[in-house]
Design a protein around this motif. Structure first.
Motif, PDB file in Angstrom:
ATOM      1  N   UNK A 553      76.961  52.846  48.068  1.00  0.00           N
ATOM      2  CA  UNK A 553      76.181  51.706  47.611  1.00  0.00           C
ATOM      3  C   UNK A 553      77.110  50.630  47.067  1.00  0.00           C
ATOM      4  N   UNK A 554      78.105  51.036  46.315  1.00  0.00           N
ATOM      5  CA  UNK A 554      79.030  50.078  45.704  1.00  0.00           C
ATOM      6  C   UNK A 554      79.909  49.386  46.744  1.00  0.00           C
ATOM      7  N   UNK A 555      80.504  50.168  47.642  1.00  0.00           N
ATOM      8  CA  UNK A 555      81.426  49.598  48.627  1.00  0.00           C
ATOM      9  C   UNK A 555      80.693  48.941  49.795  1.00  0.00           C
ATOM     10  N   UNK A 556      79.504  49.388  50.081  1.00  0.00           N
ATOM     11  CA  UNK A 556      78.621  48.775  51.084  1.00  0.00           C
ATOM     12  C   UNK A 556      79.270  48.503  52.437  1.00  0.00           C
ATOM     13  N   UNK A 557      79.949  49.480  53.033  1.00  0.00           N
ATOM     14  CA  UNK A 557      80.439  49.272  54.402  1.00  0.00           C
ATOM     15  C   UNK A 557      79.286  49.258  55.398  1.00  0.00           C
ATOM     16  N   UNK A 558      78.246  50.010  55.073  1.00  0.00           N
ATOM     17  CA  UNK A 558      76.976  49.949  55.786  1.00  0.00           C
ATOM     18  C   UNK A 558      75.878  49.985  54.730  1.00  0.00           C
ATOM     19  N   UNK A 559      74.748  49.391  55.056  1.00  0.00           N
ATOM     20  CA  UNK A 559      73.631  49.361  54.118  1.00  0.00           C
ATOM     21  C   UNK A 559      72.405  49.933  54.815  1.00  0.00           C
ATOM     22  N   UNK A 560      71.890  51.072  54.336  1.00  0.00           N
ATOM     23  CA  UNK A 560      70.683  51.629  54.955  1.00  0.00           C
ATOM     24  C   UNK A 560      69.515  50.680  54.746  1.00  0.00           C
ATOM     25  N   UNK A 561      68.692  50.537  55.746  1.00  0.00           N
ATOM     26  CA  UNK A 561      67.563  49.608  55.660  1.00  0.00           C
ATOM     27  C   UNK A 561      66.217  50.318  55.623  1.00  0.00           C
ATOM     28  N   UNK A 562      65.984  51.263  56.538  1.00  0.00           N
ATOM     29  CA  UNK A 562      64.668  51.887  56.630  1.00  0.00           C
ATOM     30  C   UNK A 562      64.763  53.385  56.896  1.00  0.00           C
ATOM     31  N   UNK A 563      63.968  54.156  56.154  1.00  0.00           N
ATOM     32  CA  UNK A 563      63.694  55.533  56.534  1.00  0.00           C
ATOM     33  C   UNK A 563      62.507  55.510  57.486  1.00  0.00           C
ATOM     34  N   UNK A 564      62.398  56.549  58.301  1.00  0.00           N
ATOM     35  CA  UNK A 564      61.445  56.508  59.406  1.00  0.00           C
ATOM     36  C   UNK A 564      60.434  57.651  59.363  1.00  0.00           C
ATOM     37  N   UNK A 565      59.239  57.320  59.786  1.00  0.00           N
ATOM     38  CA  UNK A 565      58.220  58.327  60.043  1.00  0.00           C
ATOM     39  C   UNK A 565      58.025  58.335  61.545  1.00  0.00           C
TER      40      UNK A 565
END
Length: 603
Positions: A553-565
């Motif tokens: 979260x701190x370094x943010x090389x990737x940022x998760x956007x959505x969990x899926x159903x």
């Protein structure tokens, strides 16, 4: 690996069978009678299973003898046609592979390998040696037995210096002697021993709890591939034209990229499948509902963007559950160094400034996306460990909740300000800043989704442009990502996690799937501790992965956007199919599917 990480379409979910396909970031990317996430006391929006859909078909009609299932692979492009677990890297090919080339192993509700599959797994007292025993009745579809030598051969190919796939990572480098073999210093892998025709032992440098869920689980037939140079295997006929497996079905005919006709494998080790065969064809996501209504397909992974309970046809039943996957924004921070076999960051990369990445994360209104574009079947993602991994997901982590004012302050403080009054911020040196965004094509919402995110970034003063002014086709998208195309600054991707919580296969220094090319000493340290002997203590491992989630979260090389159903739309003539994690699902679940009518039920 048994739990394979898989790159995914942004608009499609893969049937449960595909979860045991392994991409070597290693499939595992699961719950017993209820989802694992539901067995906890967590109640955050991201961890709740809505329970809106059943997980097993209700059809109790009398089954006909045999019959052919029509399976729809939902895609706006052809599948690539790399039909071997050692070499493929995309979910479309995994959907094809599930029918004839399943994992050797079955897993329980905690995603650990149990005795229900085509092979069993046991460990020495110190957990450093694993013994794999392959079922005596397991044969390749060409009639040859699946042997321990075939299983060992898969490791040898993946570790070969001329291997052109993406499986060789930290999960393999922990095997004794494999590094010397990979470097050309040894002719064999000393840590892999063929005990007899059906038994193999693998010795590891250090005990790794991930082995219980993430051991590589696919043999490679040595009699077929043994004379093919490793560098040419992925393009060879046994991969592209005449694939051989050992699953419940075998390929009868194929039009690469478009369709596959499967017939029952009457020599299948768990008994002859109930169906005579399966006809698989690519179905465009924009017409998948119409195809279901007309009875053209019996079973599909239904894109959540196409879900509308008011207009869905009445001839189908929907199954659903939380998916072992997440969508994310990735930032290009460097390149893959093939000579070193590792990711190398570029300090001068356009996206190297952490404040810029964090600001772009806070600008994303993922809650609105999930509610309006995905009918509430996707929820804001807060961590790179999905809620289904209930022992390790940390609900206290807030991630990047929508906060445009915080995003603007981050940019202001970092020197990204609008100096010429055109409404867009320049970089800290006063240069024009244009950020190229790569996003995949897909169904009807792919373009609106990409434009929505671009508008989110515009709202905080960032000039983000769609790469080449258009969406990218799936295969070319990942080709450009993997080759670190310098024109790409940020990209929208998605991962199927597999059944192994270990994230090293996606974010490790030596992981080719680490498409952002992010590295740090702290990341190395935590990923190593997460698979150390100490990590056999679940409390210790949980703490390590809590720290890792916070670091990302701190370094943010990737940022998760959505969990899926994920949803599975299935014709009402289909019987005996259950998607519950860890229940009666196994690598041969497709063998038990039956039909109660010769022809599909129509609207």
């Amino acid at each position: 690996m048994m739990g394979s990480k898989k790159r995914k379409w942004s608009t499609i979910s893969i049937l449960l069978i595909a979860l045991v396909m392994v991409l070597s970031a290693c499939t595992k990317s699961t719950p017993a009678t209820t989802d694992t996430a539901s067995n906890t006391t967590q109640t955050s929006e991201s961890t709740k299973d809505t329970g809106k859909f059943p997980k097993a078909l209700s059809n109790q009609g009398a089954a006909i003898q045999g019959g052919t299932l029509n399976y729809g692979l939902v895609s706006d492009t052809p599948f690539e046609g790399i039909l071997n677990p050692v070499f493929y890297s995309g979910s479309p090919d995994a959907e094809v592979l599930q029918f004839f080339y399943p994992s050797l192993f079955n897993t329980d509700a905690s995603f650990n390998i149990n005795d229900g599959g085509a092979a069993t797994l046991s460990f020495s007292e110190d957990n450093k040696t694993a013994t794999v025993k392959i079922d005596d009745k397991l044969n390749w579809s060409d009639g040859n037995p699946v042997t321990a030598e075939d299983y060992a051969f898969a490791f040898q190919v993946i570790a070969d210096p001329n291997y052109d796939g993406v499986r060789y990572d930290s999960t393999f480098t922990n095997i004794v002697g494999i590094a010397d073999y990979h470097a050309g210093k040894a002719k064999t892998i000393s840590g892999i021993k063929v005990v007899n025709d059906k038994e193999l032992q693998i010795t590891f440098i250090s005990a790794d709890p991930s082995i219980k869920a993430g051991l590589w689980s696919y043999p490679l037939e040595k009699k077929v591939f043994g004379d093919i140079p490793v560098a040419k295997m992925s393009s060879s006929d046994p991969v592209r034209k005449n694939p051989i497996g050992y699953g419940p079905f075998k390929i009868k005919s194929m039009v690469t990229g478009e369709s596959v006709a499967f017939e029952a494998n009457k020599d299948y080790f768990h008994g002859v499948p109930k169906l005579d065969g399966v006809n698989l064809k690519v179905v465009n996501p924009n017409v998948v509902v119409e195809s279901l209504a007309a009875g053209e397909v019996d079973m599909v992974g239904l894109p959540t963007s196409r879900y509308d309970e008011k207009t869905l046809p009445k001839n189908i039943e929907l199954l659903g559950r939380q998916e072992l996957s997440y969508s994310y924004m990735g930032f290009k921070l460097g390149k893959w160094d093939k000579a070193k076999g590792e990711n190398v960051m570029n300090p001068d990369a356009k996206m190297a400034n952490k404040s810029l990445r964090q600001a772009m994360g806070y600008a994303l209104n993922n809650k609105q996306v999930g509610e309006q574009l995905y009918h509430g079947l996707r929820t804001p993602a807060t961590s790179l460990i999905v809620p289904a991994f209930a022992d390790y997901y940390d609900p206290s982590i807030q991630g990047y909740t929508y906060d445009p004012e915080k995003a603007k302050k981050l940019l202001d403080d970092a020197g990204y300000v609008d100096k010429d009054g055109d409404g867009f911020r320049e970089d800290p040196k006063g240069n024009k800043l244009v950020i190229n965004f790569a996003s995949m094509s897909g169904d009807s919402i792919a373009e609106p989704l990409a434009q929505f995110y671009i508008q989110n970034w515009k709202d905080i003063g960032l000039n983000v442009q769609l790469l080449d002014g258009r969406l990218q086709e799936f295969n070319s998208f990942y080709d450009r990502i993997e080759k670190d195309d310098p024109d790409i600054d940020v990209f929208a991707g998605a991962w199927g996690t597999g059944s192994d919580v270990n994230p090293a296969g996606l974010y490790g220094r030596t992981a080719q799937f680490n498409y952002s090319r992010y590295t740090s000493d702290e990341n190395d340290k935590l990923l190593k501790e997460g698979v150390s002997e100490k990590a056999f203590d679940n409390a210790y491992r949980k703490d390590v992965y809590k720290q890792w989630q916070e670091l990302m979260v701190t370094d943010a090389p990737v940022i998760p956007t959505l969990y899926r159903y994920e949803l599975f739309a299935i014709n009402k003539r289909v019987k005996n199919y259950d998607i519950t994690y860890g229940s009666k699902f196994s690598p041969d679940a497709l063998a038990g599917i039956e039909l109660t009518a010769d022809k599909p039920v129509t609207q």
